[in-house]
Design an enzyme around this catalytic site. Structure first.
Site, PDB file in Angstrom:
ATOM      1  N   TYR A   1      -1.825   0.385  10.206  1.00 25.94           N
ATOM      2  CA  TYR A   1      -2.133  -0.321   8.905  1.00 25.94           C
ATOM      3  C   TYR A   1      -0.847  -0.166   7.932  1.00 25.94           C
ATOM      4  CZ  TYR A   1      -3.873  -1.036   4.107  1.00 25.94           C
ATOM      5  OH  TYR A   1      -4.073  -1.319   2.733  1.00 25.94           O
TER       6      TYR A   1
ATOM      7  N   LYS B   1       1.853  -3.201   6.662  1.00 22.73           N
ATOM      8  CA  LYS B   1       2.259  -3.577   5.270  1.00 22.73           C
ATOM      9  C   LYS B   1       3.861  -3.503   5.137  1.00 22.73           C
ATOM     10  CE  LYS B   1      -1.865  -4.252   3.300  1.00 22.73           C
ATOM     11  NZ  LYS B   1      -2.045  -5.497   2.728  1.00 22.73           N
TER      12      LYS B   1
ATOM     13  N   SER C   1       0.752  -1.191   0.037  1.00 24.28           N
ATOM     14  CA  SER C   1       0.184   0.119  -0.045  1.00 24.28           C
ATOM     15  C   SER C   1       0.873   1.300  -0.076  1.00 24.28           C
ATOM     16  CB  SER C   1      -0.888   0.027   1.227  1.00 24.28           C
ATOM     17  OG  SER C   1      -1.441   1.151   1.481  1.00 24.28           O
TER      18      SER C   1
HETATM   19  N1  UFG Z   1     -12.885  10.548   2.829  1.00 24.88           N
HETATM   20  C1  UFG Z   1     -13.520  11.571   3.189  1.00 24.88           C
HETATM   21  N2  UFG Z   1     -14.973  11.208   3.604  1.00 24.88           N
HETATM   22  C2  UFG Z   1     -15.423   9.923   3.680  1.00 24.88           C
HETATM   23  C3  UFG Z   1     -14.444   8.743   3.132  1.00 24.88           C
HETATM   24  C4  UFG Z   1     -13.022   9.302   2.868  1.00 24.88           C
HETATM   25  O1  UFG Z   1     -13.283  12.771   3.149  1.00 24.88           O
HETATM   26  O2  UFG Z   1     -16.193   9.376   3.960  1.00 24.88           O
HETATM   27  C5  UFG Z   1     -11.410  11.094   2.398  1.00 24.88           C
HETATM   28  C6  UFG Z   1     -10.399  10.456   3.364  1.00 24.88           C
HETATM   29  O3  UFG Z   1      -9.877  11.299   4.256  1.00 24.88           O
HETATM   30  C7  UFG Z   1      -8.975  10.502   2.104  1.00 24.88           C
HETATM   31  C8  UFG Z   1      -9.807  10.341   0.901  1.00 24.88           C
HETATM   32  O4  UFG Z   1     -11.272  10.554   1.169  1.00 24.88           O
HETATM   33  O5  UFG Z   1      -8.590  11.653   1.948  1.00 24.88           O
HETATM   34  C9  UFG Z   1      -9.906   8.837   0.395  1.00 24.88           C
HETATM   35  O6  UFG Z   1     -10.243   7.776   1.501  1.00 24.88           O
HETATM   36  P1  UFG Z   1     -10.321   6.349   1.407  1.00 24.88           P
HETATM   37  O7  UFG Z   1     -10.827   5.936   2.708  1.00 24.88           O
HETATM   38  O8  UFG Z   1     -11.320   6.035   0.224  1.00 24.88           O
HETATM   39  O9  UFG Z   1      -8.933   5.711   1.030  1.00 24.88           O
HETATM   40  P2  UFG Z   1      -7.582   5.970   1.937  1.00 24.88           P
HETATM   41  O10 UFG Z   1      -7.066   7.016   1.067  1.00 24.88           O
HETATM   42  O11 UFG Z   1      -7.954   6.193   3.439  1.00 24.88           O
HETATM   43  O12 UFG Z   1      -6.933   4.614   1.861  1.00 24.88           O
HETATM   44  C10 UFG Z   1      -6.980   3.531   0.755  1.00 24.88           C
HETATM   45  C11 UFG Z   1      -6.816   2.390   1.215  1.00 24.88           C
HETATM   46  C12 UFG Z   1      -5.763   2.010   1.868  1.00 24.88           C
HETATM   47  C13 UFG Z   1      -4.585   2.571   1.327  1.00 24.88           C
HETATM   48  C14 UFG Z   1      -4.555   3.896   0.598  1.00 24.88           C
HETATM   49  C15 UFG Z   1      -3.508   4.288  -0.157  1.00 24.88           C
HETATM   50  O13 UFG Z   1      -8.182   1.865   1.910  1.00 24.88           O
HETATM   51  O14 UFG Z   1      -5.605   0.746   1.960  1.00 24.88           O
HETATM   52  O15 UFG Z   1      -5.705   4.068  -0.010  1.00 24.88           O
HETATM   53  O16 UFG Z   1      -3.586   5.691  -0.603  1.00 24.88           O
HETATM   54  F1  UFG Z   1      -3.423   2.371   2.014  1.00 24.88           F
END
Ligand code: UFG
Length: 325
Positions: free
Chosen positions: A141, A145, A117
């Site tokens: 997390y 990884k 990741s």
């Molecule tokens: N976000 C919101 N509201 C939500 C959900 C997410 O504002 O309801 C924001 C988060 O703060 C983040 C972005 O949208 O900035 C993307 O969030 P996600 O939860 O969709 O994805 P993440 O970037 O947190 O994580 C994903 C995978 C991980 C991986 C990561 C690497 O879930 O496994 O991408 O970029 F490590």
């Protein structure tokens, strides 16, 4: 034709992988405990229901699978949850991978492709993250990884297996006919949350902070189509045939979109407006994560077929309008 064991093959990315493997003539054995995956998503290959934490059962499953390689997706996936419950992440993601490597040794399986990741990089020190970027995770997390990557690296040297770690940025989208798709419970990811809302779920979608150091204050991510990620795994399997040792590749499109830009893309694709609500920053979230995918392109000959955000969202929307599970 190869026989491939896919851990987490009942999950979102894993099920897309099984579909592609079968499409390329490979035989698939899914190893999944169905804690997050769906029995209905196992449509290509047979299911062995087994937890990675049940070491004896896992060893047996792998011996019986008589596979040429393992593609290892199984694991817990939410960065925010890992901050609240770190031991869950070290148990499932680290101990589970340790058991898998032991089982591979016992069964004599020589190759593994591992779902790593972008979270291993922590707060980025450069705008586009390449493979030389320091590994400095800021969430349990990401640390888990990174630990598994280290285990792979050392196992390669000690036991002569070959391994590729693929560091995903943000997986999204669904295969073209939308018979499988993203379905997590609870759903924490941005795009499926927005699309569930567009499909009729009442609650507004929270935006986690608008005071990040980005152009509109919301976090920037590099969204990559799930089928493009899977295509990189197929290329990695080929790479392992020709290259011993350990290698790692960053998988993204090299395009960053802010949360507000993703909301706009969802509205454009669905033709429906999204209600959002500003919330506090989410723990463990770096402001910007965007890949430099040059190495995957050069070495694996990986060319994403669906790099545009709207096309990615459109494919996910086809699934979310009528999800099968
Ligand atoms: N976000 C919101 N509201 C939500 C959900 C997410 O504002 O309801 C924001 C988060 O703060 C983040 C972005 O949208 O900035 C993307 O969030 P996600 O939860 O969709 O994805 P993440 O970037 O947190 O994580 C994903 C995978 C991980 C991986 C990561 C690497 O879930 O496994 O991408 O970029 F490590």
């Amino acid at each position: 034709m190869k026989r491939i064991a896919v851990t987490g093959g009942a999950g979102y990315i894993g099920s897309h992988m099984c579909r592609q493997l079968a499409g390329h003539g490979h035989e698939v054995v899914v190893i999944d405990d169905l804690s997050g995956g769906h029995r209905e998503a196992v449509r290509w290959g047979r299911l062995v229901q087994c937890s990675l934490l049940d070491a004896p059962a896992l060893s047996r499953a792998l011996r019986e699978a008589r596979c040429d390689a393992v593609i290892h997706f199984a694991g817990a996936i939410a960065v925010g949850e890992s901050v609240a419950d770190p031991l869950k992440y070290y148990a499932v993601n680290v101990c589970g991978s340790l058991n898998l490597l032991q089982a591979m040794r016992e069964a004599g399986v020589p190759h593994i492709v591992f779902s790593s990741s972008a979270a291993i990089f922590g707060e980025p020190r450069q705008a586009f993250i390449d493979e030389r970027h320091p590994i400095a995770p800021i969430s349990p997390y990401g640390r888990g990884k990174a630990m598994v990557e280290r285990m792979l690296c050392e196992s390669v040297q000690a036991y002569g297996i070959a391994a590729v770690a693929l560091r995903y940025f943000n997986a999204a989208g669904a295969e073209p006919s939308a018979t499988i798709g993203e379905s997590h419970d609870p759903e924490t990811h941005l795009i499926p949350r927005l699309l569930r809302h567009s499909a009729g779920q009442a609650e507004p979608v929270e935006i986690y902070g608008d005071d990040h150091p980005t152009h509109d204050g919301t976090c920037i991510r590099d969204y990559v189509h799930v089928d493009d990620l899977c295509a990189a795994h197929l290329a990695a399997l080929g790479h392992l045939d020709a290259h011993a040792g350990f290698d790692a590749f960053n998988l993204g499109n090299g395009n960053g979109y802010s949360v507000r830009e993703v909301v706009a893309a969802v509205e454009a694709v669905t033709g429906r407006s999204v209600r959002t609500r500003l919330a506090a920053r989410r723990a463990g979230d770096p402001a910007r994560l965007v890949a430099c995918p040059d190495r995957a392109r050069a070495v694996l000959d990986w060319k994403p077929a669906t790099p545009a955000l709207e096309a990615i969202v459109e494919s996910a929307w086809r699934w979310h309008r009528a999800p099968a599970y």
